[in-house]
Write a protein that holds these residues in place. Structure first.
Motif, PDB file in Angstrom:
ATOM      1  N   HIS A 145       0.832  -1.194   0.000  1.00 55.46           N
ATOM      2  CA  HIS A 145       0.000   0.000   0.000  1.00 55.46           C
ATOM      3  C   HIS A 145       0.873   1.252   0.000  1.00 55.46           C
ATOM      4  O   HIS A 145       2.055   1.191   0.341  1.00 55.46           O
ATOM      5  N   PHE A 146       0.282   2.416  -0.301  1.00 56.34           N
ATOM      6  CA  PHE A 146       0.890   3.682   0.104  1.00 56.34           C
ATOM      7  C   PHE A 146      -0.081   4.413   1.031  1.00 56.34           C
ATOM      8  O   PHE A 146      -1.293   4.199   0.982  1.00 56.34           O
ATOM      9  N   THR A 147       0.474   5.286   1.880  1.00 56.79           N
ATOM     10  CA  THR A 147      -0.326   5.933   2.913  1.00 56.79           C
ATOM     11  C   THR A 147      -1.148   7.104   2.395  1.00 56.79           C
ATOM     12  O   THR A 147      -2.094   7.529   3.040  1.00 56.79           O
ATOM     13  N   GLU A 148      -0.760   7.653   1.243  1.00 58.28           N
ATOM     14  CA  GLU A 148      -1.359   8.873   0.691  1.00 58.28           C
ATOM     15  C   GLU A 148      -1.192  10.047   1.667  1.00 58.28           C
ATOM     16  O   GLU A 148      -2.093  10.862   1.849  1.00 58.28           O
ATOM     17  N   LEU A 205       3.780   2.058   2.679  1.00 63.16           N
ATOM     18  CA  LEU A 205       4.920   2.933   2.460  1.00 63.16           C
ATOM     19  C   LEU A 205       4.431   4.378   2.464  1.00 63.16           C
ATOM     20  O   LEU A 205       3.426   4.697   1.826  1.00 63.16           O
ATOM     21  N   THR A 206       5.126   5.254   3.197  1.00 55.35           N
ATOM     22  CA  THR A 206       4.722   6.654   3.219  1.00 55.35           C
ATOM     23  C   THR A 206       4.937   7.257   1.838  1.00 55.35           C
ATOM     24  O   THR A 206       6.048   7.309   1.322  1.00 55.35           O
ATOM     25  N   ASN A 207       3.863   7.708   1.238  1.00 57.50           N
ATOM     26  CA  ASN A 207       3.890   8.210  -0.131  1.00 57.50           C
ATOM     27  C   ASN A 207       2.529   8.837  -0.407  1.00 57.50           C
ATOM     28  O   ASN A 207       1.505   8.297   0.018  1.00 57.50           O
ATOM     29  N   THR A 208       2.514   9.950  -1.119  1.00 60.51           N
ATOM     30  CA  THR A 208       1.245  10.635  -1.389  1.00 60.51           C
ATOM     31  C   THR A 208       0.548  10.121  -2.636  1.00 60.51           C
ATOM     32  O   THR A 208      -0.582  10.519  -2.926  1.00 60.51           O
ATOM     33  N   GLY A 209       1.196   9.226  -3.397  1.00 63.12           N
ATOM     34  CA  GLY A 209       0.563   8.692  -4.593  1.00 63.12           C
ATOM     35  C   GLY A 209       0.256   9.770  -5.609  1.00 63.12           C
ATOM     36  O   GLY A 209       1.115  10.603  -5.937  1.00 63.12           O
ATOM     37  N   ASP A 210      -0.974   9.777  -6.125  1.00 66.26           N
ATOM     38  CA  ASP A 210      -1.361  10.777  -7.117  1.00 66.26           C
ATOM     39  C   ASP A 210      -1.845  12.069  -6.465  1.00 66.26           C
ATOM     40  O   ASP A 210      -2.314  12.976  -7.156  1.00 66.26           O
ATOM     41  N   ALA A 211      -1.720  12.163  -5.146  1.00 65.70           N
ATOM     42  CA  ALA A 211      -2.066  13.394  -4.433  1.00 65.70           C
ATOM     43  C   ALA A 211      -0.808  14.208  -4.125  1.00 65.70           C
ATOM     44  O   ALA A 211      -0.796  15.021  -3.202  1.00 65.70           O
ATOM     45  N   CYS A 212       0.246  13.994  -4.903  1.00 67.81           N
ATOM     46  CA  CYS A 212       1.537  14.625  -4.627  1.00 67.81           C
ATOM     47  C   CYS A 212       1.485  16.151  -4.726  1.00 67.81           C
ATOM     48  O   CYS A 212       2.310  16.835  -4.117  1.00 67.81           O
ATOM     49  N   ASP A 213       0.531  16.710  -5.464  1.00 71.11           N
ATOM     50  CA  ASP A 213       0.414  18.164  -5.548  1.00 71.11           C
ATOM     51  C   ASP A 213      -0.046  18.789  -4.239  1.00 71.11           C
ATOM     52  O   ASP A 213       0.004  20.013  -4.077  1.00 71.11           O
ATOM     53  N   HIS A 254      -2.770  -3.260  -3.311  1.00 82.38           N
ATOM     54  CA  HIS A 254      -4.152  -2.940  -2.965  1.00 82.38           C
ATOM     55  C   HIS A 254      -4.959  -2.679  -4.230  1.00 82.38           C
ATOM     56  O   HIS A 254      -6.153  -2.949  -4.298  1.00 82.38           O
ATOM     57  N   ASP A 255      -4.283  -2.146  -5.259  1.00 85.44           N
ATOM     58  CA  ASP A 255      -4.951  -1.863  -6.532  1.00 85.44           C
ATOM     59  C   ASP A 255      -5.235  -3.118  -7.354  1.00 85.44           C
ATOM     60  O   ASP A 255      -5.916  -3.055  -8.380  1.00 85.44           O
ATOM     61  N   ASP A 281      -3.378   2.202  -4.942  1.00 86.88           N
ATOM     62  CA  ASP A 281      -2.042   2.015  -4.379  1.00 86.88           C
ATOM     63  C   ASP A 281      -1.566   0.563  -4.494  1.00 86.88           C
ATOM     64  O   ASP A 281      -2.395  -0.349  -4.460  1.00 86.88           O
ATOM     65  N   PRO A 282      -0.265   0.368  -4.701  1.00 86.08           N
ATOM     66  CA  PRO A 282       0.817   1.348  -4.639  1.00 86.08           C
ATOM     67  C   PRO A 282       1.051   2.118  -5.940  1.00 86.08           C
ATOM     68  O   PRO A 282       1.872   3.018  -5.969  1.00 86.08           O
ATOM     69  N   GLY A 283       0.370   1.775  -7.028  1.00 88.29           N
ATOM     70  CA  GLY A 283       0.433   2.567  -8.254  1.00 88.29           C
ATOM     71  C   GLY A 283       1.660   2.328  -9.109  1.00 88.29           C
ATOM     72  O   GLY A 283       2.532   1.523  -8.775  1.00 88.29           O
ATOM     73  N   PRO A 284       1.759   3.060 -10.228  1.00 83.26           N
ATOM     74  CA  PRO A 284       2.808   2.813 -11.218  1.00 83.26           C
ATOM     75  C   PRO A 284       4.202   3.273 -10.807  1.00 83.26           C
ATOM     76  O   PRO A 284       5.187   2.880 -11.443  1.00 83.26           O
ATOM     77  N   ALA A 285       4.319   4.080  -9.768  1.00 86.17           N
ATOM     78  CA  ALA A 285       5.644   4.498  -9.315  1.00 86.17           C
ATOM     79  C   ALA A 285       6.328   3.407  -8.503  1.00 86.17           C
ATOM     80  O   ALA A 285       7.542   3.468  -8.279  1.00 86.17           O
ATOM     81  N   PHE A 286       5.563   2.407  -8.084  1.00 85.56           N
ATOM     82  CA  PHE A 286       6.132   1.322  -7.289  1.00 85.56           C
ATOM     83  C   PHE A 286       6.624   0.206  -8.208  1.00 85.56           C
ATOM     84  O   PHE A 286       5.873  -0.278  -9.060  1.00 85.56           O
ATOM     85  N   PRO A 287       7.873  -0.254  -8.056  1.00 88.42           N
ATOM     86  CA  PRO A 287       8.446  -1.294  -8.921  1.00 88.42           C
ATOM     87  C   PRO A 287       7.985  -2.701  -8.522  1.00 88.42           C
ATOM     88  O   PRO A 287       8.766  -3.511  -8.016  1.00 88.42           O
ATOM     89  N   MET A 288       6.727  -2.989  -8.782  1.00 87.23           N
ATOM     90  CA  MET A 288       6.141  -4.250  -8.319  1.00 87.23           C
ATOM     91  C   MET A 288       6.831  -5.473  -8.931  1.00 87.23           C
ATOM     92  O   MET A 288       7.071  -6.473  -8.230  1.00 87.23           O
ATOM     93  N   ILE A 289       7.149  -5.416 -10.210  1.00 86.52           N
ATOM     94  CA  ILE A 289       7.802  -6.571 -10.845  1.00 86.52           C
ATOM     95  C   ILE A 289       9.139  -6.852 -10.172  1.00 86.52           C
ATOM     96  O   ILE A 289       9.471  -8.013  -9.875  1.00 86.52           O
ATOM     97  N   GLN A 290       9.931  -5.809  -9.927  1.00 85.10           N
ATOM     98  CA  GLN A 290      11.242  -5.997  -9.309  1.00 85.10           C
ATOM     99  C   GLN A 290      11.117  -6.576  -7.903  1.00 85.10           C
ATOM    100  O   GLN A 290      11.900  -7.447  -7.510  1.00 85.10           O
ATOM    101  N   LEU A 291      10.149  -6.091  -7.139  1.00 84.09           N
ATOM    102  CA  LEU A 291       9.953  -6.634  -5.791  1.00 84.09           C
ATOM    103  C   LEU A 291       9.565  -8.103  -5.859  1.00 84.09           C
ATOM    104  O   LEU A 291      10.107  -8.944  -5.124  1.00 84.09           O
ATOM    105  N   ARG A 292       8.637  -8.427  -6.735  1.00 87.94           N
ATOM    106  CA  ARG A 292       8.188  -9.805  -6.843  1.00 87.94           C
ATOM    107  C   ARG A 292       9.332 -10.729  -7.284  1.00 87.94           C
ATOM    108  O   ARG A 292       9.494 -11.821  -6.744  1.00 87.94           O
ATOM    109  N   GLU A 293      10.125 -10.284  -8.235  1.00 89.51           N
ATOM    110  CA  GLU A 293      11.240 -11.104  -8.699  1.00 89.51           C
ATOM    111  C   GLU A 293      12.264 -11.318  -7.586  1.00 89.51           C
ATOM    112  O   GLU A 293      12.836 -12.401  -7.458  1.00 89.51           O
TER     113      GLU A 293
END
Length: 212
Positions: A36-39, A111-119, A177-178, A187-199
């Motif tokens: 997840h990200f915390t937003e 993970l502490t991260n604002t996701g798409d609410a970064c603005d 979560h997505d 979340d965690p969205g496209p900024a998170f390297p999910m493939i790399q973590l899984r591998e």
């Protein structure tokens, strides 16, 4: 980094706000990790929000919080449930068995991260470890938009933690979560390297997205 008595990380700060660390129900079998990200801002800010009376009644939270600096906090023992997944569904890639309401069998990592609410970030320099933004399209959406990046330290900690948990509990999958609740979560969205973590944890490709 290692587990003590298979339920707590050794030398990791706990956030025992209210009944965060000791609440929940027994989770005898753990089947997967949900990322997840915390937003939001800092990890302790998220923990304080989880500890509000209404959120405690609903047992909101996650087992682990990872700060942008890479620091890991444990908020719930790994053999206890916590409400991080909500209405959700996941199919075991090994058996094809469908599970619902994953709070009962999944470990949650925030993970502490604002996701798409970064603005909404008003003072980036106050977010220790802030790594900037990128523009990308979520796999469940049609348009690209801006997302907060995850810091390198944060991703290193997430990978090490995930490897320990997958090995300790012989977990069958790592998902987002997505993927388990795509109708309402990004979340965690496209900024998170999910493939790399899984591998890094012995899995291939992206996790399956399961719509209602």
């Amino acid at each position: 980094m290692k587990l003590d008595n298979r339920t707590h990380l050794v030398d990791v700060e706990k956030l025992p706000a209210g009944d965060l660390i000791s609440g929940g129900k027994l989770m005898a079998v753990r089947r997967c990790l949900v990322i997840h990200f915390t937003e939001g801002g800092a990890a302790k800010t998220s923990a304080a929000w989880w500890n509000k009376p209404q959120n405690r009644r609903n047992d909101l939270g996650a087992h682990f919080l990872i700060e942008r600096s890479g620091k890991i906090y444990q908020c719930r023992a790994t053999n206890r449930t916590i409400s991080h997944a909500g209405i959700s569904r996941w199919k075991d890639p090994k058996t094809g068995v469908l599970y619902r309401s994953l709070n009962s069998c999944a470990i949650g990592i925030e993970l502490t991260n604002t996701g798409d609410a970064c603005d909404t970030i008003k003072s980036e320099e106050q977010l220790v470890g802030y790594a900037g933004t990128l523009t990308a399209k979520h796999r469940n959406e049609k348009q690209s938009k801006k997302w907060e990046r995850f810091s390198e330290a944060q991703l290193i900690s997430c990978t090490e933690l995930s490897q320990i948990l997958v090995q300790a509990y012989r977990l069958d999958d790592i998902t987002g979560h997505d993927c388990i609740a795509p109708e309402r979560k990004i979340d965690p969205g496209p900024a998170f390297p999910m493939i790399q973590l899984r591998e890094a944890c012995g899995f291939k490709g992206l996790p399956e997205v399961l719509w209602p």
